[in-house]
Design a protein around this motif. Structure first.
Motif, PDB file in Angstrom:
ATOM      1  N   HIS A   1       0.761  -1.210   0.004  1.00 12.52           N
ATOM      2  CA  HIS A   1      -0.135  -0.224  -0.069  1.00 12.52           C
ATOM      3  C   HIS A   1       0.919   1.137   0.134  1.00 12.52           C
ATOM      4  CE1 HIS A   1      -4.272  -1.300   0.220  1.00 12.52           C
ATOM      5  NE2 HIS A   1      -3.911  -2.391   0.818  1.00 12.52           N
ATOM      6  N   GLY A   2       2.256   0.997  -0.282  1.00 16.18           N
ATOM      7  CA  GLY A   2       3.039   2.412  -0.241  1.00 16.18           C
ATOM      8  C   GLY A   2       3.509   2.861   1.070  1.00 16.18           C
ATOM      9  N   VAL A   3       3.368   2.138   2.122  1.00 15.37           N
ATOM     10  CA  VAL A   3       3.924   2.728   3.179  1.00 15.37           C
ATOM     11  C   VAL A   3       5.577   2.558   3.274  1.00 15.37           C
ATOM     12  CG1 VAL A   3       4.045   2.352   5.732  1.00 15.37           C
ATOM     13  CG2 VAL A   3       2.003   2.175   4.612  1.00 15.37           C
TER      14      VAL A   3
ATOM     15  N   ALA B   1       1.800  12.421   7.318  1.00 15.57           N
ATOM     16  CA  ALA B   1       0.786  12.476   6.265  1.00 15.57           C
ATOM     17  C   ALA B   1       0.394  13.714   5.874  1.00 15.57           C
ATOM     18  CB  ALA B   1      -0.278  11.738   7.257  1.00 15.57           C
TER      19      ALA B   1
ATOM     20  N   SER C   1       3.211  14.612   3.343  1.00 16.34           N
ATOM     21  CA  SER C   1       3.441  13.701   2.143  1.00 16.34           C
ATOM     22  C   SER C   1       1.986  13.573   1.163  1.00 16.34           C
ATOM     23  CB  SER C   1       3.702  12.135   2.608  1.00 16.34           C
ATOM     24  OG  SER C   1       3.033  11.342   3.491  1.00 16.34           O
TER      25      SER C   1
ATOM     26  N   ARG D   1       0.220  11.025   2.083  1.00 16.40           N
ATOM     27  CA  ARG D   1       0.003   9.432   2.278  1.00 16.40           C
ATOM     28  C   ARG D   1      -0.412   9.353   3.769  1.00 16.40           C
ATOM     29  NH1 ARG D   1       4.602   9.821  -0.187  1.00 16.40           N
ATOM     30  NH2 ARG D   1       5.933   8.874   1.481  1.00 16.40           N
ATOM     31  N   PRO D   2      -0.876   8.058   3.990  1.00 18.55           N
ATOM     32  CA  PRO D   2      -1.372   7.900   5.531  1.00 18.55           C
ATOM     33  C   PRO D   2      -0.051   7.982   6.232  1.00 18.55           C
ATOM     34  CG  PRO D   2      -2.555   6.355   4.026  1.00 18.55           C
ATOM     35  CD  PRO D   2      -1.472   7.279   3.052  1.00 18.55           C
TER      36      PRO D   2
ATOM     37  N   PHE E   1      -7.110   1.521   4.114  1.00 19.31           N
ATOM     38  CA  PHE E   1      -6.637   2.232   3.127  1.00 19.31           C
ATOM     39  C   PHE E   1      -7.828   2.769   2.167  1.00 19.31           C
ATOM     40  CE2 PHE E   1      -2.686   0.616   4.518  1.00 19.31           C
ATOM     41  CZ  PHE E   1      -1.885   1.667   4.247  1.00 19.31           C
TER      42      PHE E   1
ATOM     43  N   LYS F   1      -9.335   7.148   1.327  1.00 14.92           N
ATOM     44  CA  LYS F   1      -9.717   7.479  -0.222  1.00 14.92           C
ATOM     45  C   LYS F   1     -10.942   7.828  -0.391  1.00 14.92           C
ATOM     46  CE  LYS F   1      -5.521   5.341  -2.398  1.00 14.92           C
ATOM     47  NZ  LYS F   1      -5.108   4.479  -3.513  1.00 14.92           N
TER      48      LYS F   1
ATOM     49  N   THR G   1      -7.979  -1.563  -4.359  1.00 15.73           N
ATOM     50  CA  THR G   1      -7.896  -0.175  -4.240  1.00 15.73           C
ATOM     51  C   THR G   1      -9.201   0.545  -4.345  1.00 15.73           C
ATOM     52  OG1 THR G   1      -7.712  -0.014  -6.660  1.00 15.73           O
ATOM     53  CG2 THR G   1      -5.566  -0.253  -5.379  1.00 15.73           C
TER      54      THR G   1
END
Length: 528
Positions: free
Chosen positions: A15-17, A59, A62, A64-65, A146, A150, A178
């Motif tokens: 998830h991109g963390v 967060a 960036s 992002r979470p 996630f 969104k 997603t």
């Protein structure tokens, strides 16, 4: 064999963390099994509240979470304040904790870190709280978290994994699910565009939810020739644009601008009292003709509006602009630039009238911006932050944020600035905090040094809680408890091996900022 704890780390990577903030304990050992071999960086704060605030700053910087790992019981309760802050400010944060063994939950046996109902407690502050009781539940819980970030108003999400579940075998992972924000309803967009096209003296109100929609917001403002009033979390949008009004709707001059408009378009703003009625005088009047764009259906239902468009701010603005392109404006002129300029001038004058110290406080913030163009300024609840929340034009969207609105957690600034610096290592990050609030999270200086977070800590030292002292005196209350002695900040800097300087003017601050090294720095601003 891959364990559930290891699978968790892999899912976070998918998830991109790339960063998690946490303090390991005996109740999270199995969550850490896969971290060392992963690409995820682990940052150790000195308190779990710091972990939450760091995740918050990460967060916001960036987009992002932010992710925090905390232990069962006290680790999680220490994080609640940070979770409440992100809930108030719509910031995506995932908190993953342990919880006692399944068979013991709710029994009151007195196990280490036991709470009567840990998940029930978290459900009061988090958008959702989920317990993973077996391997099949892990990936759906992570994917759902996630998706929440969104598809709706972001905030804190909590997932807990029992001690006797973390080390069990994991199931094979599937492709991650997603999710996309809701598409705007076409009929609502057309209805909103119709009202907008008919307006002669429109005004736009933009909050933190519009931070990522700068180009579309600017296009709408110029299309309508409409002044754009920015809440504190919206600052940085339309920097120095002739239509921008970077001033609080709590000011009378800004309220007058809004009141004289025949239409208001509100984008990504909840109309919270700390932005629109910070003096609690009830003087803000909702526009009778209001078009709202917001991703949160519940938020839209809390306030009356002529048209409500449920979607992400950028998508909503672009949809409205597409419809407006086919519609002629009503006759007459908006005089948007003139109205905006007059409001800016009146707001600055009003700020000066609120107290002789306010201009100097605002000058300090503007000195930071001008000395370090494009910097992130992360604030705590301190006098110059309060002043700039009333009026201040930052030079990058999302580059000005603090805890002096919404939930208002003191001690937020230092750890949040560390998180922001780790998210954006090539951008100057300034933490603007007071001597009182700094002492709430002072040990996080060690985390800044350890993680090589390039934060310039500017301490506004007025030797106490001056803002509270003034509030007490204003209502004829003898000040009590507002003068906690500050430490010797020079020695604090020495203890943490930080470069240190002391200034007493905005010009001195600007000089110290320009001379700051490529490492954490402590600057003490001594206030008379």
């Amino acid at each position: 064999m891959t364990t559930i704890g290891e699978a968790l780390v892999t899912l976070l990577e998918h998830h991109g963390v790339d960063t998690v903030f946490g303090i390991p304990g005996v109740h999270t050992v199995e969550l850490y099994r896969g971290l060392a071999s992963s690409k995820i960086r682990h940052v150790t704060p000195r308190h779990e509240q710091g972990a939450g605030f760091m995740a918050d700053g990460y967060a916001r910087a960036s987009g992002r979470p932010g992710v925090a790992f905390v232990i069962t019981g006290p680790g999680l309760t220490n994080t609640i304040t940070a979770m409440a802050q992100v809930r108030a400010d719509s910031v995506p944060m995932l908190v993953i904790s342990g919880v006692n063994a399944l068979a013991s939950l709710g029994k009151g046996f007195g196990y280490l870190h036991e709470l009567p109902d840990q998940r029930g407690m978290m459900e009061k502050v988090a958008l959702s709280s989920t317990r993973v009781e077996n391997a099949a539940e892990l990936q759906p819980a992570i994917d759902r978290a996630f998706a929440l970030f969104k598809t709706g108003r972001p905030g804190p999400v909590h997932i807990e994994i029992p001690l006797d579940v973390m080390g069990k075998p994991a199931m094979a992972l599937k492709p991650i699910e997603t999710a996309d924000p809701p598409e705007p309803d076409h009929a609502a967009v057309v209805a909103g565009a119709r009202l907008i096209a008919q307006a002669v003296r429109p005004v736009i109100l933009a909050g933190g939810g519009a931070r990522h929609a700068g180009a579309a917001l600017t296009a709408l403002a110029e299309r309508l020739d409409a002044p754009v009033v920015l809440t504190a979390n919206g600052r940085g949008l339309l920097h120095r644009h002739p239509l921008v009004v970077p001033a609080s709707p709590s000011l009378k001059s800004v309220r007058a601008l809004i009141g004289a408009a025949d239409l208001a378009v509100a984008i990504g703003t909840e109309f919270g009292p700390t932005d629109y009625d910070m003096y609690a005088d009830g003087g803000f009047v909702f526009p009778a003709n209001l078009v709202r764009i917001d991703i949160d259906a519940e938020q839209l239902d809390r306030r009356p509006a002529s048209v409500k468009i449920e979607t992400d701010s950028k998508a909503g603005l672009e949809a409205v602009l597409a419809v407006l392109s086919d519609r002629a404006r009503a006759s007459g002129t908006s005089q948007g630039e003139k109205r905006a300029a007059e409001c800016r001038q009146a707001a600055r004058a009003e700020l000066t009238g609120l107290g002789p110290a306010l201009p100097a406080q605002l000058a300090a913030v503007e000195a930071i911006r001008d000395a370090l163009p494009g910097a992130l300024i992360v604030g705590d609840s301190t006098q110059p932050v309060y002043a700039a929340n009333l009026y201040y034009d930052h030079d990058r969207p999302g580059g000005w944020f603090n805890a002096a609105t919404g939930y208002g957690a003191l001690g937020y600034g230092p750890p949040a600035a560390i998180g922001a610096a780790l998210a954006m290592p090539d951008v100057p990050v300034v933490c603007l905090t007071g001597d009182g609030g700094f002492q709430f999270t002072l040990p996080e200086l060690a985390a800044a040094v350890e993680s090589k977070a390039r934060v310039i800590f500017v301490v506004w030292n007025n030797r106490g809680y001056r803002e509270i002292e003034v509030s007490m005196r204003d209502v004829a209350v003898e000040p009590v408890g507002v003068s906690p002695a500050p430490p010797a900040f020079r020695k604090i800097a020495e203890a943490y091996d930080l470069p240190y300087s002391k200034v007493d003017s905005s010009s001195g601050l600007a000089k110290a900022l320009r001379e700051s090294a490529e490492r954490p720095v402590l600057i003490e601003y001594s206030v008379a």
